[in-house]
Design an enzyme around this catalytic site. Structure first.
Site, PDB file in Angstrom:
ATOM      1  N   GLU A 165     -31.063   4.063 -26.486  1.00 34.73           N
ATOM      2  CA  GLU A 165     -29.889   4.807 -26.030  1.00 34.73           C
ATOM      3  C   GLU A 165     -28.752   4.701 -27.031  1.00 34.73           C
ATOM      4  O   GLU A 165     -28.056   5.677 -27.320  1.00 34.73           O
ATOM      5  CB  GLU A 165     -29.434   4.277 -24.662  1.00 34.73           C
ATOM      6  CG  GLU A 165     -30.323   4.675 -23.504  1.00 34.73           C
ATOM      7  CD  GLU A 165     -31.591   3.836 -23.360  1.00 34.73           C
ATOM      8  OE1 GLU A 165     -31.857   2.975 -24.233  1.00 34.73           O
ATOM      9  OE2 GLU A 165     -32.302   4.033 -22.370  1.00 34.73           O
TER      10      GLU A 165
HETATM   11  N1  CAA Z   1     -38.702  13.886 -25.215  1.00 36.78           N
HETATM   12  C1  CAA Z   1     -39.376  15.049 -25.338  1.00 36.78           C
HETATM   13  N2  CAA Z   1     -40.562  15.166 -25.981  1.00 36.78           N
HETATM   14  C2  CAA Z   1     -41.066  14.043 -26.521  1.00 36.78           C
HETATM   15  C3  CAA Z   1     -40.433  12.793 -26.427  1.00 36.78           C
HETATM   16  C4  CAA Z   1     -39.184  12.741 -25.739  1.00 36.78           C
HETATM   17  N3  CAA Z   1     -38.512  11.597 -25.571  1.00 36.78           N
HETATM   18  N4  CAA Z   1     -41.192  11.874 -27.064  1.00 36.78           N
HETATM   19  C5  CAA Z   1     -42.275  12.512 -27.523  1.00 36.78           C
HETATM   20  N5  CAA Z   1     -42.215  13.819 -27.195  1.00 36.78           N
HETATM   21  C6  CAA Z   1     -43.173  14.861 -27.517  1.00 36.78           C
HETATM   22  C7  CAA Z   1     -43.167  15.170 -29.014  1.00 36.78           C
HETATM   23  O1  CAA Z   1     -42.145  16.099 -29.336  1.00 36.78           O
HETATM   24  C8  CAA Z   1     -44.562  15.721 -29.203  1.00 36.78           C
HETATM   25  O2  CAA Z   1     -44.566  17.061 -28.777  1.00 36.78           O
HETATM   26  P1  CAA Z   1     -45.428  18.157 -29.571  1.00 36.78           P
HETATM   27  O3  CAA Z   1     -46.869  17.732 -29.434  1.00 36.78           O
HETATM   28  O4  CAA Z   1     -45.111  19.419 -28.858  1.00 36.78           O
HETATM   29  O5  CAA Z   1     -44.963  18.114 -30.981  1.00 36.78           O
HETATM   30  C9  CAA Z   1     -45.399  14.911 -28.207  1.00 36.78           C
HETATM   31  O6  CAA Z   1     -44.475  14.382 -27.264  1.00 36.78           O
HETATM   32  C10 CAA Z   1     -46.125  13.749 -28.849  1.00 36.78           C
HETATM   33  O7  CAA Z   1     -45.162  12.991 -29.576  1.00 36.78           O
HETATM   34  P2  CAA Z   1     -45.507  12.324 -30.986  1.00 36.78           P
HETATM   35  O8  CAA Z   1     -46.402  13.244 -31.774  1.00 36.78           O
HETATM   36  O9  CAA Z   1     -44.211  11.921 -31.611  1.00 36.78           O
HETATM   37  O10 CAA Z   1     -46.359  11.075 -30.486  1.00 36.78           O
HETATM   38  P3  CAA Z   1     -46.534   9.674 -31.155  1.00 36.78           P
HETATM   39  O11 CAA Z   1     -47.521   8.937 -30.321  1.00 36.78           O
HETATM   40  O12 CAA Z   1     -46.817   9.799 -32.614  1.00 36.78           O
HETATM   41  O13 CAA Z   1     -45.091   8.951 -31.050  1.00 36.78           O
HETATM   42  C11 CAA Z   1     -43.148   8.176 -29.876  1.00 36.78           C
HETATM   43  C12 CAA Z   1     -44.625   8.551 -29.804  1.00 36.78           C
HETATM   44  C13 CAA Z   1     -42.937   6.958 -30.775  1.00 36.78           C
HETATM   45  C14 CAA Z   1     -42.733   7.843 -28.456  1.00 36.78           C
HETATM   46  C15 CAA Z   1     -42.299   9.336 -30.472  1.00 36.78           C
HETATM   47  O14 CAA Z   1     -42.688  10.553 -29.836  1.00 36.78           O
HETATM   48  C16 CAA Z   1     -40.820   9.171 -30.276  1.00 36.78           C
HETATM   49  O15 CAA Z   1     -40.176   8.419 -31.010  1.00 36.78           O
HETATM   50  N6  CAA Z   1     -40.231   9.877 -29.282  1.00 36.78           N
HETATM   51  C17 CAA Z   1     -38.799   9.857 -29.030  1.00 36.78           C
HETATM   52  C18 CAA Z   1     -38.397   8.554 -28.323  1.00 36.78           C
HETATM   53  C19 CAA Z   1     -36.934   8.534 -27.965  1.00 36.78           C
HETATM   54  O16 CAA Z   1     -36.070   8.428 -28.811  1.00 36.78           O
HETATM   55  N7  CAA Z   1     -36.622   8.662 -26.650  1.00 36.78           N
HETATM   56  C20 CAA Z   1     -35.299   8.614 -26.125  1.00 36.78           C
HETATM   57  C21 CAA Z   1     -35.010   7.201 -25.630  1.00 36.78           C
HETATM   58  S1  CAA Z   1     -33.348   6.999 -25.134  1.00 36.78           S
HETATM   59  C22 CAA Z   1     -33.346   7.333 -23.464  1.00 36.78           C
HETATM   60  O17 CAA Z   1     -34.356   7.280 -22.795  1.00 36.78           O
HETATM   61  C23 CAA Z   1     -31.981   7.766 -22.978  1.00 36.78           C
HETATM   62  C24 CAA Z   1     -31.599   7.429 -21.601  1.00 36.78           C
HETATM   63  O18 CAA Z   1     -32.245   6.751 -20.855  1.00 36.78           O
HETATM   64  C25 CAA Z   1     -30.290   7.925 -21.130  1.00 36.78           C
END
Ligand code: CAA
Length: 280
Positions: A165
């Site tokens: 976050e």
């Molecule tokens: N939101 C939306 N879509 C997401 C997502 C997210 N948080 N995380 C992954 N996806 C989607 C990707 O865009 C991808 O979609 P496409 O196939 O259409 O391209 C699909 O899921 C698979 O993702 P990856 O190819 O990236 O999968 P991976 O296994 O290689 O990696 C991961 C997984 C490390 C979780 C990576 O996807 C990632 O870093 N995601 C973002 C994580 C993040 O920053 N989340 C926010 C946390 S903060 C929070 O949660 C805020 C709050 O409470 C207020």
């Protein structure tokens, strides 16, 4: 965890429901399995999912003694579905609140909306069933906070916990700060949240974030073993134990001692009645 909900060997499946497109809820006797089910997006969480989770917890059947929070696919949860903070109305999922628009409302109204989201997490501490999270792969942001909402955590050796976050310019606000601080202490909690770094399985166990870490392909079986051990405990004791231990961290000593005595008297009376009924 695996693609099937945790099975408890003694109890037949009685019910399965999908209260949200990304949530499968299965009750097998006294065990309720709540599985995130949006593997293609790594179980990214929409605000509507949080409301659905709150509803599942609020409507828990009294026969449920253990809840398993799990997720399908390689990752427990990638946290908040980032499309709701992309600032692009064209990409915003239909029916989901725009979080920037929510924040722009009056302070009280915005707080009330977020309080509704928080209940999807905090409600699990309030149910008298014991809640076990089975966590594999990434558990990021809201994913980490959902794992922290459980009473116990079984993690796979590939687990990667992160509070991201802060990296987004926000703070964890889904009930995760208290359990994180109570488990790892304020200094490590600050470092974990501020840096957004990954915490792996070994560190999770060493710091108390996880009860146990097991090879990925043993996550489901280990969770089922833990569930069976919990079910083997006398039901009334187990139900009384959770609120007693949860209050221990925050109640003053006298209040906690009173809670211990009162709980014990209730349990002793129940045992006495059972003894008398058995002719003992
Ligand atoms: N939101 C939306 N879509 C997401 C997502 C997210 N948080 N995380 C992954 N996806 C989607 C990707 O865009 C991808 O979609 P496409 O196939 O259409 O391209 C699909 O899921 C698979 O993702 P990856 O190819 O990236 O999968 P991976 O296994 O290689 O990696 C991961 C997984 C490390 C979780 C990576 O996807 C990632 O870093 N995601 C973002 C994580 C993040 O920053 N989340 C926010 C946390 S903060 C929070 O949660 C805020 C709050 O409470 C207020």
């Amino acid at each position: 965890m695996s693609d099937t909900p945790t099975q408890h060997p003694d109890t037949p499946a009685t019910d399965a429901a999908r209260p949200h497109p990304h949530l499968v809820v299965t009750q097998e006797g006294p065990v309720l399995t709540v599985a995130l089910d949006n593997e293609a997006r790594r179980n990214a969480q929409l605000p509507s999912l949080w409301l659905a989770l709150a509803e599942v917890a609020a409507s828990l059947d009294p026969s449920v003694r253990v809840v398993v929070l799990s997720a399908r696919g390689p990752s427990f949860s990638a946290g908040l579905d980032l499309s709701v903070v992309a600032g692009d109305p064209a990409r915003a999922p239909q029916g989901e609140p725009d979080l920037f628009e929510v924040a722009a409302r009056g302070t009280d109204e915005a707080a009330e909306v977020i309080a509704g989201f928080q209940r999807g997490f905090t409600a699990w501490a309030e149910v008298d069933a014991v809640v076990v999270a089975a966590v594999q792969g990434h558990a990021i942001g809201a994913g980490f906070q959902l794992a922290l909402a459980a009473d116990l955590r079984v993690v796979a050796d590939d687990v990667q916990l992160a509070m991201r976050e802060t990296s987004l310019g926000l703070v964890p606000d889904l009930g995760g700060t208290q359990p994180l601080v109570s488990l790892v202490g304020p200094a490590r909690a600050l470092e974990i949240c501020a840096t957004g770094r990954f915490v792996g399985a070994q560190e999770a166990v060493a710091t108390g974030l996880a009860n146990v870490a097991v090879p990925r392909d043993e996550l489901e079986a280990t969770t089922a073993d833990l569930v069976a051990a919990l079910l083997a405990a006398p039901e009334a004791s187990l139900r009384a134990l959770k609120p007693l231990l949860r209050s221990a961290g925050s109640a003053d000593r006298e209040t906690q001692l009173r809670a211990e005595r009162e709980t014990q008297v209730t349990l002793l009376r129940g045992l006495g009645r059972a003894r008398a009924a058995a002719g003992g």
